[in-house]
Design an enzyme around this catalytic site. Structure first.
Site, PDB file in Angstrom:
ATOM      1  N   ARG A  39      38.286  52.139  46.082  1.00  0.00           N
ATOM      2  CA  ARG A  39      37.071  52.455  46.852  1.00  0.00           C
ATOM      3  C   ARG A  39      36.526  51.278  47.650  1.00  0.00           C
ATOM      4  O   ARG A  39      36.062  51.444  48.769  1.00  0.00           O
ATOM      5  CB  ARG A  39      35.967  52.965  45.925  1.00  0.00           C
ATOM      6  CG  ARG A  39      36.220  54.361  45.412  1.00  0.00           C
ATOM      7  CD  ARG A  39      35.071  54.793  44.523  1.00  0.00           C
ATOM      8  NE  ARG A  39      35.399  55.991  43.783  1.00  0.00           N
ATOM      9  CZ  ARG A  39      34.879  56.298  42.600  1.00  0.00           C
ATOM     10  NH1 ARG A  39      34.008  55.493  42.028  1.00  0.00           N
ATOM     11  NH2 ARG A  39      35.221  57.408  41.999  1.00  0.00           N
TER      12      ARG A  39
ATOM     13  N   CYS B 148      30.977  60.432  41.980  1.00  0.00           N
ATOM     14  CA  CYS B 148      30.270  61.728  42.100  1.00  0.00           C
ATOM     15  C   CYS B 148      28.788  61.572  42.421  1.00  0.00           C
ATOM     16  O   CYS B 148      28.231  62.298  43.248  1.00  0.00           O
ATOM     17  CB  CYS B 148      30.451  62.536  40.814  1.00  0.00           C
ATOM     18  SG  CYS B 148      30.384  61.560  39.307  1.00  0.00           S
TER      19      CYS B 148
ATOM     20  N   GLN C  41      23.002  62.215  34.647  1.00  0.00           N
ATOM     21  CA  GLN C  41      24.375  62.634  34.904  1.00  0.00           C
ATOM     22  C   GLN C  41      24.976  63.385  33.711  1.00  0.00           C
ATOM     23  O   GLN C  41      24.797  62.996  32.563  1.00  0.00           O
ATOM     24  CB  GLN C  41      25.235  61.406  35.263  1.00  0.00           C
ATOM     25  CG  GLN C  41      24.743  60.726  36.526  1.00  0.00           C
ATOM     26  CD  GLN C  41      25.562  59.513  36.935  1.00  0.00           C
ATOM     27  OE1 GLN C  41      24.999  58.511  37.367  1.00  0.00           O
ATOM     28  NE2 GLN C  41      26.875  59.577  36.827  1.00  0.00           N
TER      29      GLN C  41
ATOM     30  N   GLY D  90      31.072  64.290  33.941  1.00  0.00           N
ATOM     31  CA  GLY D  90      31.346  63.127  34.783  1.00  0.00           C
ATOM     32  C   GLY D  90      32.209  62.107  34.059  1.00  0.00           C
ATOM     33  O   GLY D  90      32.830  61.250  34.682  1.00  0.00           O
TER      34      GLY D  90
ATOM     35  N   LYS E 150      28.280  50.669  41.476  1.00  0.00           N
ATOM     36  CA  LYS E 150      29.070  51.562  42.353  1.00  0.00           C
ATOM     37  C   LYS E 150      28.152  52.308  43.314  1.00  0.00           C
ATOM     38  O   LYS E 150      28.438  52.421  44.502  1.00  0.00           O
ATOM     39  CB  LYS E 150      29.823  52.605  41.511  1.00  0.00           C
ATOM     40  CG  LYS E 150      31.060  52.093  40.826  1.00  0.00           C
ATOM     41  CD  LYS E 150      31.689  53.250  40.036  1.00  0.00           C
ATOM     42  CE  LYS E 150      32.603  52.732  38.966  1.00  0.00           C
ATOM     43  NZ  LYS E 150      33.014  53.782  38.020  1.00  0.00           N
TER      44      LYS E 150
ATOM     45  N   ARG F 236      23.280  59.071  31.348  1.00  0.00           N
ATOM     46  CA  ARG F 236      23.972  60.326  31.031  1.00  0.00           C
ATOM     47  C   ARG F 236      23.056  61.185  30.177  1.00  0.00           C
ATOM     48  O   ARG F 236      22.340  60.662  29.317  1.00  0.00           O
ATOM     49  CB  ARG F 236      25.259  60.055  30.266  1.00  0.00           C
ATOM     50  CG  ARG F 236      26.394  59.992  31.200  1.00  0.00           C
ATOM     51  CD  ARG F 236      27.671  60.513  30.714  1.00  0.00           C
ATOM     52  NE  ARG F 236      28.700  59.827  31.493  1.00  0.00           N
ATOM     53  CZ  ARG F 236      28.981  60.098  32.758  1.00  0.00           C
ATOM     54  NH1 ARG F 236      28.360  61.052  33.410  1.00  0.00           N
ATOM     55  NH2 ARG F 236      29.905  59.411  33.393  1.00  0.00           N
TER      56      ARG F 236
ATOM     57  N   HIS G 178      24.933  66.932  38.160  1.00  0.00           N
ATOM     58  CA  HIS G 178      24.124  65.705  38.115  1.00  0.00           C
ATOM     59  C   HIS G 178      22.813  65.941  38.865  1.00  0.00           C
ATOM     60  O   HIS G 178      22.810  66.558  39.945  1.00  0.00           O
ATOM     61  CB  HIS G 178      24.843  64.552  38.836  1.00  0.00           C
ATOM     62  CG  HIS G 178      26.081  64.053  38.148  1.00  0.00           C
ATOM     63  ND1 HIS G 178      26.487  64.463  36.904  1.00  0.00           N
ATOM     64  CD2 HIS G 178      27.009  63.147  38.563  1.00  0.00           C
ATOM     65  CE1 HIS G 178      27.607  63.830  36.578  1.00  0.00           C
ATOM     66  NE2 HIS G 178      27.947  63.027  37.568  1.00  0.00           N
TER      67      HIS G 178
HETATM   68  N1  LIG Z   1      34.598  64.138  36.167  1.00  0.00           N
HETATM   69  C1  LIG Z   1      33.907  63.862  37.275  1.00  0.00           C
HETATM   70  O1  LIG Z   1      32.814  64.409  37.546  1.00  0.00           O
HETATM   71  C2  LIG Z   1      34.437  62.857  38.231  1.00  0.00           C
HETATM   72  C3  LIG Z   1      33.743  62.687  39.398  1.00  0.00           C
HETATM   73  C4  LIG Z   1      34.158  61.730  40.278  1.00  0.00           C
HETATM   74  C5  LIG Z   1      35.272  60.982  39.971  1.00  0.00           C
HETATM   75  N2  LIG Z   1      35.977  61.190  38.838  1.00  0.00           N
HETATM   76  C6  LIG Z   1      37.187  60.416  38.616  1.00  0.00           C
HETATM   77  O2  LIG Z   1      38.295  61.321  38.696  1.00  0.00           O
HETATM   78  C7  LIG Z   1      39.333  60.886  37.818  1.00  0.00           C
HETATM   79  C8  LIG Z   1      39.669  62.008  36.861  1.00  0.00           C
HETATM   80  O3  LIG Z   1      38.530  62.291  36.082  1.00  0.00           O
HETATM   81  P1  LIG Z   1      38.444  63.510  35.061  1.00  0.00           P
HETATM   82  O4  LIG Z   1      37.005  63.604  34.744  1.00  0.00           O
HETATM   83  O5  LIG Z   1      39.161  64.704  35.584  1.00  0.00           O
HETATM   84  O6  LIG Z   1      39.252  62.911  33.794  1.00  0.00           O
HETATM   85  P2  LIG Z   1      39.941  63.686  32.569  1.00  0.00           P
HETATM   86  O7  LIG Z   1      39.298  64.995  32.353  1.00  0.00           O
HETATM   87  O8  LIG Z   1      39.945  62.715  31.439  1.00  0.00           O
HETATM   88  O9  LIG Z   1      41.442  63.937  33.065  1.00  0.00           O
HETATM   89  C9  LIG Z   1      42.336  62.884  33.238  1.00  0.00           C
HETATM   90  C10 LIG Z   1      43.642  63.421  33.776  1.00  0.00           C
HETATM   91  O10 LIG Z   1      44.507  62.316  34.003  1.00  0.00           O
HETATM   92  C11 LIG Z   1      45.782  62.629  33.437  1.00  0.00           C
HETATM   93  N3  LIG Z   1      46.495  61.400  33.062  1.00  0.00           N
HETATM   94  C12 LIG Z   1      46.127  60.497  32.130  1.00  0.00           C
HETATM   95  N4  LIG Z   1      47.054  59.517  32.062  1.00  0.00           N
HETATM   96  C13 LIG Z   1      48.014  59.818  32.965  1.00  0.00           C
HETATM   97  C14 LIG Z   1      49.239  59.234  33.361  1.00  0.00           C
HETATM   98  N5  LIG Z   1      49.669  58.075  32.807  1.00  0.00           N
HETATM   99  N6  LIG Z   1      49.973  59.826  34.311  1.00  0.00           N
HETATM  100  C15 LIG Z   1      49.553  60.971  34.897  1.00  0.00           C
HETATM  101  N7  LIG Z   1      48.411  61.604  34.561  1.00  0.00           N
HETATM  102  C16 LIG Z   1      47.649  61.028  33.607  1.00  0.00           C
HETATM  103  C17 LIG Z   1      45.447  63.477  32.240  1.00  0.00           C
HETATM  104  O11 LIG Z   1      46.613  64.167  31.848  1.00  0.00           O
HETATM  105  P3  LIG Z   1      46.942  64.530  30.309  1.00  0.00           P
HETATM  106  O12 LIG Z   1      46.237  65.819  30.042  1.00  0.00           O
HETATM  107  O13 LIG Z   1      48.424  64.673  30.307  1.00  0.00           O
HETATM  108  O14 LIG Z   1      46.437  63.404  29.466  1.00  0.00           O
HETATM  109  C18 LIG Z   1      44.371  64.363  32.825  1.00  0.00           C
HETATM  110  O15 LIG Z   1      44.963  65.405  33.580  1.00  0.00           O
HETATM  111  C19 LIG Z   1      38.795  59.614  37.143  1.00  0.00           C
HETATM  112  O16 LIG Z   1      39.221  58.496  37.862  1.00  0.00           O
HETATM  113  C20 LIG Z   1      37.296  59.776  37.255  1.00  0.00           C
HETATM  114  O17 LIG Z   1      36.612  58.549  37.214  1.00  0.00           O
HETATM  115  C21 LIG Z   1      35.573  62.124  37.954  1.00  0.00           C
END
Ligand SMILES: NC(=O)c1ccc[n+]([C@@H]2O[C@H](COP(=O)([O-])OP(=O)(O)OC[C@H]3O[C@@H](n4cnc5c(N)ncnc54)[C@H](OP(=O)(O)O)[C@@H]3O)[C@@H](O)[C@H]2O)c1
Length: 330
Positions: free
Chosen positions: A97, A126, A153, A157, A192, A214, A221
Site C-alpha cells: 500500500r 477497510c 470496527q 475485519g 494506516k 474493535r 464498521h
Molecule cells: N476482513 C476484512 O474486512 C478486510 C478488509 C480489508 C483488508 N483485509 C485484508 O484482506 C486479507 C484477507 O483477509 P481475510 O479477512 O479474508 O482473512 P482470513 O479470513 O483469515 O482468510 C485468509 C485467507 O488466506 C489464505 N491463506 C493463508 N495462508 C496462505 C498461503 N500460504 N497461501 C495461500 N493462501 C493462504 C487462507 O486459506 P486457508 O483457508 O487455506 O488457510 C484464507 O483463504 C488480509 O490481508 C486482510 O488484512 C481484510
C-alpha cells in the site's frame, strides 16, 4: 487478457472472509479459479476445487487478474509470482500500500491512478475506504484542513477466525481484544488510516488523527468523523454534496447493521461542530468485507477494463489486460 476473450481470474484466499465475498460477487463471471493454502487444497467450493496457491501455479501464465485476499506475508511472497506470470495483482493486504510505485486506489476517489500500475494495484484498509468515500466530496466542495476519526470496527475485519471466535463467545466474554500492533502510542491501524488517507487524497500534510477500536459486531464498521474545512460548508450543503456522490447513501442513523450486506457506504448524522470555526461532524458506516475489501477490488479491475475500452462503458467486465500493464510501465 487475451483479445476478445473473458479474463481468467484467480481468487487467492478464496476460503477466507474477504475471499468468500469475492466469490459471491464474481459468481456470474466465467473463468474464475479459487486458490488458498495447502490446508484447503482439494476442498470444493461452489462446485470448484480449491487449488494451492503455489509460485508455479501463479507463474504458469494462465491468469489475467489475481485478487489477493491473503495475509500480508503471503501477499509479499506470492504477488511477484502472479505478476511474473502476466497477471495484474489486486492486493487487499498492506504489503504494497505505501510503496510509491504501487497505486493505492478507491475508484470513486482516485480511480485514475489505477492505470499507472506496473502489475500491482493495492486496495486500502477497510476503514480507510469508507472514510474516504465521504471525505473526497467534502474536500472537493470545501477543502479539508483537518480530520479526526474514531472507529468502531467489526470482528470480520480481523478475518474469518475472529468472526468464529466472536460467534462462540458469550457477551460477557467479549473484550476489545486487538489484532493490531501497538507501538506504545498508536495502533498500526491508526497509522494506516492516516498514511493511506494522505496518499490517496494526495494531501501529504493533511492532519489526520484516528482512534481505532474493535467492537463485538460481526460485519460492518462505524466511524465517527470530525472535519475542518478551508471554506464554510453548512450541514445542508454537505448533505447535498454527499447525496450526489456515487457509492454513498445518506442515512439518518448509519450503523453496521444497516451497512452490512449492501454496496453503498452510509453517511449521516451530519451536523455542525460548534467547537471549531468551520467544522462538521458525521457518521460513516460500511460493509468492511464488501466496499471495504472485495467490491473495491473488483471495481478496480473493472476500471482497468474500462480504461482499455477507450471510454466505452464496461460494466463489471474485468477486461484488465497486458495493454494496461504496458501503459502502466511507461
Ligand atoms: N476482513 C476484512 O474486512 C478486510 C478488509 C480489508 C483488508 N483485509 C485484508 O484482506 C486479507 C484477507 O483477509 P481475510 O479477512 O479474508 O482473512 P482470513 O479470513 O483469515 O482468510 C485468509 C485467507 O488466506 C489464505 N491463506 C493463508 N495462508 C496462505 C498461503 N500460504 N497461501 C495461500 N493462501 C493462504 C487462507 O486459506 P486457508 O483457508 O487455506 O488457510 C484464507 O483463504 C488480509 O490481508 C486482510 O488484512 C481484510
Amino acid at each position: 487478457m487475451r483479445d476478445g476473450s473473458e479474463p481468467r481470474i484467480g481468487v487467492m484466499g478464496a476460503t477466507g472472509a474477504v475471499g468468500t465475498v469475492l466469490r459471491e460477487l464474481l459468481s456470474d463471471r466465467p473463468n474464475v479459479r479459487y486458490f488458498a493454502s495447502a490446508r484447503s487444497a482439494g476442498r470444493e467450493l461452489d462446485g470448484r476445487v480449491v487449488e494451492e496457491a503455489t509460485p508455479a501455479a501463479l507463474e504458469a501464465g494462465e491468469l489475467d487478474v489475481c485478487f489477493f485476499a491473503v495475509g500480508t506475508a503471503t501477499s509479499r511472497q506470492l504477488v511477484p509470482h502472479a505478476v511474473r506470470g502476466g497477471a495484474v495483482a489486486i492486493d487487499k493486504s498492506s504489503a504494497y500500500r505505501m510503496d510509491p510505485d504501487v497505486p493505492l486506489v478507491v475508484p470513486e476517489v482516485n480511480g485514475r491512478r489505477a492505470v499507472e500500475h506496473r502489475g500491482i494495484v493495492a486496495v486500502p484498509n477497510c476503514s480507510t475506504i469508507q472514510l474516504l468515500c465521504a471525505l473526497k466530496p467534502i474536500h472537493d466542495a470545501a477543502g479539508l484542513t483537518r480530520v479526526r476519526v474514531a472507529t468502531y470496527q467489526s470482528a470480520s475485519g480481523a478475518g474469518s477466525a475472529a468472526m468464529e471466535r466472536l460467534r462462540a463467545e458469550t457477551p460477557d466474554e467479549h473484550d476489545l481484544r486487538m489484532d493490531w500492533t501497538y507501538d506504545g502510542e498508536e495502533f498500526d491501524e491508526e497509522v494506516k488510516l492516516r498514511e493511506e488517507t494522505r496518499k490517496i487524497m494526495e494531501l501529504p500534510d493533511l492532519p489526520v488523527q484516528a482512534t481505532c477500536i474493535r467492537v463485538p459486531v460481526v460485519v460492518g464498521h462505524l466511524e465517527a468523523v470530525w472535519v475542518e474545512t478551508e471554506r464554510r460548508l453548512s450541514p445542508d450543503a454537505a448533505r447535498e454534496v454527499l447525496a450526489g456522490t456515487p457509492g454513498l447513501r445518506l442515512d439518518k442513523f448509519p450503523s453496521p447493521a444497516r451497512a452490512a450486506g449492501i454496496d453503498d457506504v452510509l453517511v449521516g448524522r451530519i451536523r455542525r461542530d460548534p467547537t471549531v470555526e468551520r467544522g462538521l461532524a458525521f457518521l460513516v458506516a460500511g460493509d468492511n468485507l464488501r466496499k471495504g475489501a472485495a467490491l473495491n477490488a473488483i471495481q478496480i479491475a473493472d476500471l482497468l477494463g474500462a480504461s482499455v475500452a477507450n471510454g466505452r462503458r464496461v460494466d463489471r467486465s474485468l477486461q484488465t489486460d497486458a495493454r494496461v500493464k504496458r501503459a502502466g510501465a511507461r
